[in-house]
Design a protein around this motif. Structure first.
Motif, PDB file in Angstrom:
ATOM      1  N   LEU A 186       0.813  -1.221   0.000  1.00 11.81           N
ATOM      2  CA  LEU A 186       0.000   0.000   0.000  1.00 11.81           C
ATOM      3  C   LEU A 186       0.848   1.272   0.000  1.00 11.81           C
ATOM      4  CD1 LEU A 186      -2.771  -0.944   2.599  1.00 11.81           C
ATOM      5  CD2 LEU A 186      -2.935  -0.989   0.104  1.00 11.81           C
ATOM      6  N   VAL A 187       2.153   1.151   0.248  1.00  6.35           N
ATOM      7  CA  VAL A 187       3.022   2.329   0.286  1.00  6.35           C
ATOM      8  C   VAL A 187       2.956   3.063  -1.057  1.00  6.35           C
ATOM      9  CG1 VAL A 187       5.411   3.123   0.456  1.00  6.35           C
ATOM     10  CG2 VAL A 187       4.557   1.367   2.021  1.00  6.35           C
ATOM     11  N   GLY A 188       2.700   4.365  -0.990  1.00  9.46           N
ATOM     12  CA  GLY A 188       2.600   5.180  -2.198  1.00  9.46           C
ATOM     13  C   GLY A 188       1.209   5.271  -2.783  1.00  9.46           C
ATOM     14  N   LYS A 189       0.276   4.466  -2.280  1.00  6.20           N
ATOM     15  CA  LYS A 189      -1.094   4.499  -2.786  1.00  6.20           C
ATOM     16  C   LYS A 189      -1.957   5.397  -1.894  1.00  6.20           C
ATOM     17  CE  LYS A 189      -0.822  -0.149  -4.771  1.00  6.20           C
ATOM     18  NZ  LYS A 189      -1.394  -1.522  -4.783  1.00  6.20           N
ATOM     19  N   PRO A 190      -2.850   6.191  -2.475  1.00  4.41           N
ATOM     20  CA  PRO A 190      -3.681   7.080  -1.652  1.00  4.41           C
ATOM     21  C   PRO A 190      -4.807   6.315  -0.956  1.00  4.41           C
ATOM     22  CG  PRO A 190      -4.261   7.316  -3.966  1.00  4.41           C
ATOM     23  CD  PRO A 190      -3.083   6.378  -3.915  1.00  4.41           C
ATOM     24  N   LEU A 191      -5.005   6.618   0.313  1.00  2.05           N
ATOM     25  CA  LEU A 191      -6.145   6.118   1.071  1.00  2.05           C
ATOM     26  C   LEU A 191      -6.919   7.317   1.593  1.00  2.05           C
ATOM     27  CD1 LEU A 191      -4.498   3.217   3.122  1.00  2.05           C
ATOM     28  CD2 LEU A 191      -5.775   3.045   0.987  1.00  2.05           C
ATOM     29  N   LYS A 192      -8.123   7.077   2.107  1.00  4.60           N
ATOM     30  CA  LYS A 192      -8.958   8.184   2.576  1.00  4.60           C
ATOM     31  C   LYS A 192      -9.648   7.849   3.885  1.00  4.60           C
ATOM     32  CE  LYS A 192     -10.083  10.331  -1.900  1.00  4.60           C
ATOM     33  NZ  LYS A 192     -11.189  10.728  -2.814  1.00  4.60           N
ATOM     34  N   LEU A 193      -9.766   8.880   4.723  1.00  7.18           N
ATOM     35  CA  LEU A 193     -10.674   8.859   5.859  1.00  7.18           C
ATOM     36  C   LEU A 193     -11.929   9.605   5.429  1.00  7.18           C
ATOM     37  CD1 LEU A 193      -8.334   9.677   8.881  1.00  7.18           C
ATOM     38  CD2 LEU A 193      -9.679   7.587   8.603  1.00  7.18           C
ATOM     39  N   TYR A 216     -15.088   9.409  11.310  1.00  9.41           N
ATOM     40  CA  TYR A 216     -14.360   9.143  10.073  1.00  9.41           C
ATOM     41  C   TYR A 216     -14.096   7.647   9.941  1.00  9.41           C
ATOM     42  CZ  TYR A 216     -13.385  14.094   9.264  1.00  9.41           C
ATOM     43  OH  TYR A 216     -13.495  15.444   9.009  1.00  9.41           O
ATOM     44  N   THR A 217     -14.316   7.142   8.730  1.00 11.95           N
ATOM     45  CA  THR A 217     -14.131   5.721   8.444  1.00 11.95           C
ATOM     46  C   THR A 217     -12.995   5.535   7.447  1.00 11.95           C
ATOM     47  OG1 THR A 217     -16.477   5.247   8.833  1.00 11.95           O
ATOM     48  CG2 THR A 217     -15.242   3.636   7.541  1.00 11.95           C
ATOM     49  N   LEU A 218     -12.158   4.551   7.711  1.00 12.91           N
ATOM     50  CA  LEU A 218     -11.110   4.155   6.773  1.00 12.91           C
ATOM     51  C   LEU A 218     -11.634   2.967   5.979  1.00 12.91           C
ATOM     52  CD1 LEU A 218      -8.131   4.413   5.790  1.00 12.91           C
ATOM     53  CD2 LEU A 218      -7.546   2.750   7.575  1.00 12.91           C
ATOM     54  N   ARG A 219     -11.800   3.158   4.682  1.00 14.14           N
ATOM     55  CA  ARG A 219     -12.365   2.101   3.843  1.00 14.14           C
ATOM     56  C   ARG A 219     -11.271   1.099   3.475  1.00 14.14           C
ATOM     57  NH1 ARG A 219     -16.226   5.947   0.002  1.00 14.14           N
ATOM     58  NH2 ARG A 219     -17.765   6.433   1.630  1.00 14.14           N
ATOM     59  N   LEU A 220     -10.879   0.344   4.470  1.00  9.30           N
ATOM     60  CA  LEU A 220      -9.758  -0.569   4.306  1.00  9.30           C
ATOM     61  C   LEU A 220     -10.126  -1.776   3.457  1.00  9.30           C
ATOM     62  CD1 LEU A 220      -6.849  -0.475   5.319  1.00  9.30           C
ATOM     63  CD2 LEU A 220      -7.547  -1.917   7.237  1.00  9.30           C
ATOM     64  N   GLY A 221     -11.398  -2.172   3.505  1.00  7.22           N
ATOM     65  CA  GLY A 221     -11.825  -3.335   2.740  1.00  7.22           C
ATOM     66  C   GLY A 221     -11.682  -3.165   1.237  1.00  7.22           C
ATOM     67  N   PRO A 224     -15.667  -7.023  14.387  1.00  9.38           N
ATOM     68  CA  PRO A 224     -15.818  -7.980  13.284  1.00  9.38           C
ATOM     69  C   PRO A 224     -16.865  -7.516  12.274  1.00  9.38           C
ATOM     70  CG  PRO A 224     -15.787  -9.116  15.403  1.00  9.38           C
ATOM     71  CD  PRO A 224     -15.874  -7.653  15.710  1.00  9.38           C
ATOM     72  N   GLY A 225     -16.489  -7.541  11.005  1.00  6.55           N
ATOM     73  CA  GLY A 225     -17.416  -7.193   9.934  1.00  6.55           C
ATOM     74  C   GLY A 225     -17.624  -5.715   9.706  1.00  6.55           C
ATOM     75  N   ALA A 226     -16.972  -4.858  10.488  1.00  2.00           N
ATOM     76  CA  ALA A 226     -17.160  -3.408  10.353  1.00  2.00           C
ATOM     77  C   ALA A 226     -15.871  -2.752   9.882  1.00  2.00           C
ATOM     78  CB  ALA A 226     -17.590  -2.800  11.683  1.00  2.00           C
ATOM     79  N   GLN A 227     -16.019  -1.702   9.075  1.00  3.03           N
ATOM     80  CA  GLN A 227     -14.858  -0.923   8.671  1.00  3.03           C
ATOM     81  C   GLN A 227     -14.393  -0.059   9.849  1.00  3.03           C
ATOM     82  OE1 GLN A 227     -13.170  -0.918   5.341  1.00  3.03           O
ATOM     83  NE2 GLN A 227     -14.160  -2.858   5.823  1.00  3.03           N
ATOM     84  N   PRO A 228     -13.088   0.117  10.025  1.00  2.00           N
ATOM     85  CA  PRO A 228     -12.587   0.864  11.188  1.00  2.00           C
ATOM     86  C   PRO A 228     -12.959   2.341  11.113  1.00  2.00           C
ATOM     87  CG  PRO A 228     -10.803   0.380   9.655  1.00  2.00           C
ATOM     88  CD  PRO A 228     -11.997  -0.376   9.161  1.00  2.00           C
ATOM     89  N   SER A 229     -13.327   2.897  12.259  1.00  2.00           N
ATOM     90  CA  SER A 229     -13.694   4.313  12.304  1.00  2.00           C
ATOM     91  C   SER A 229     -13.256   4.916  13.631  1.00  2.00           C
ATOM     92  CB  SER A 229     -15.202   4.499  12.101  1.00  2.00           C
ATOM     93  OG  SER A 229     -15.930   3.960  13.194  1.00  2.00           O
ATOM     94  N   TRP A 230     -13.162   6.253  13.651  1.00  7.48           N
ATOM     95  CA  TRP A 230     -12.759   7.004  14.828  1.00  7.48           C
ATOM     96  C   TRP A 230     -13.617   8.261  14.923  1.00  7.48           C
ATOM     97  CZ3 TRP A 230      -9.819   4.616  11.319  1.00  7.48           C
ATOM     98  CH2 TRP A 230      -8.883   3.662  11.760  1.00  7.48           C
ATOM     99  N   LEU A 231     -13.811   8.753  16.121  1.00  5.99           N
ATOM    100  CA  LEU A 231     -14.516  10.010  16.334  1.00  5.99           C
ATOM    101  C   LEU A 231     -13.481  11.099  16.568  1.00  5.99           C
ATOM    102  CD1 LEU A 231     -17.248  11.469  16.716  1.00  5.99           C
ATOM    103  CD2 LEU A 231     -17.049  10.969  19.168  1.00  5.99           C
TER     104      LEU A 231
END
Length: 244
Positions: free
Chosen positions: A52-59, A97-102, A115-122
């Motif tokens: 994943l290094v160098g690839k853009p991800l989003k919150l 904010y959710t990180l769409r890791l899947g 389990p089964g949920a995308q990771p998120s933070w407040l």
């Protein structure tokens, strides 16, 4: 009761983590608006995480997105690797904010998430701009060895008097007290001013040899990446698995 708590913590640290990813700070919590994320790949997830290094991800929040720049962090010789996800701008306060890791790591379990949920933070009220502070120098309080059918787990417990409100982490550079052996450098999360340095029976962060002397140079930082002042190195001997 105190001894029982130590044994419980030691046993938990000695258990094999399994294949998947771990996120720091752990999903579900309240974090500063300038949080950066640490993504660890364990076992078979190590190579996909490094890719994943160098690839853009989003919150992603309901009405706001933050692009994350992915850079290489640290690698363990025992099948783990950490990458750093740095935000291009702060999150807005009081939003989830959710990180769409899947989307980038399909079918890879999140070992410290729901389990089964995308990771998120407040997101909290604002940024974290204060660096952690050492109240006193870190020290090794004890070592332990656990045998299992998978092999031997070996850890030392680091006691850390660190003043910091947001989640804190260590990067440890571990060198044997013998010339000619390359140092190891890797991440350790801090929980309740404690960190465990070593390895499980089937992998881990640091390889410790039976009874060998080591010097650990410790760097502490918080969820926003603010660095604590430097602290003297810690010398210790790895616990021995040899019985009486």
């Amino acid at each position: 009761m105190f001894v029982a708590a130590l044994l419980s913590a030691a046993t938990a640290s000695a258990q094999c983590t399994g294949d998947g990813v771990q996120l720091y700070p752990s999903p579900g919590g309240i974090v500063p608006t300038n949080m950066r994320l640490l993504l660890e790949g364990v076992g078979t997830a190590r190579s996909p995480v490094l890719a994943l290094v160098g690839k853009p991800l989003k919150l992603v929040a309901s009405d706001h997105e933050v692009t994350l720049k992915v850079t290489k962090g640290w690698e363990s010789t025992l099948g783990r690797a950490v990458i750093i996800l740095k935000p291009s701008e702060p999150m807005q306060p009081d939003k989830r904010y959710t990180l769409r890791l899947g989307e980038v790591l399909p079918n890879v379990p999140i070992l410290n998430g729901q389990p089964g949920a995308q990771p998120s933070w407040l997101s909290g009220k604002g940024p974290d701009t204060k660096a952690p502070k050492w109240v006193k120098r870190p020290a090794v309080s004890e070592g332990f060895v656990r045998r299992s059918p998978q092999g031997i787990a070996r850890f030392v417990k680091l006691n850390l008097a660190l003043r910091e409100e947001s989640p804190a982490f260590l990067v440890v550079k571990l060198s044997p007290r013998r010339l000619g052996i390359s140092p190891q450098q890797y991440l350790l999360p801090v929980q309740s001013n404690t960190a465990y340095l070593g390895h499980e029976a089937c992998g881990g962060a640091f390889a410790l040899e039976d009874g060998r002397s080591y010097r650990a140079r410790i760097e502490a930082f918080d969820a926003a990446g603010n660095l604590a002042p430097s602290t003297p190195p810690v010398d210790f001997e790895a616990p021995s698995a040899k019985g009486p």
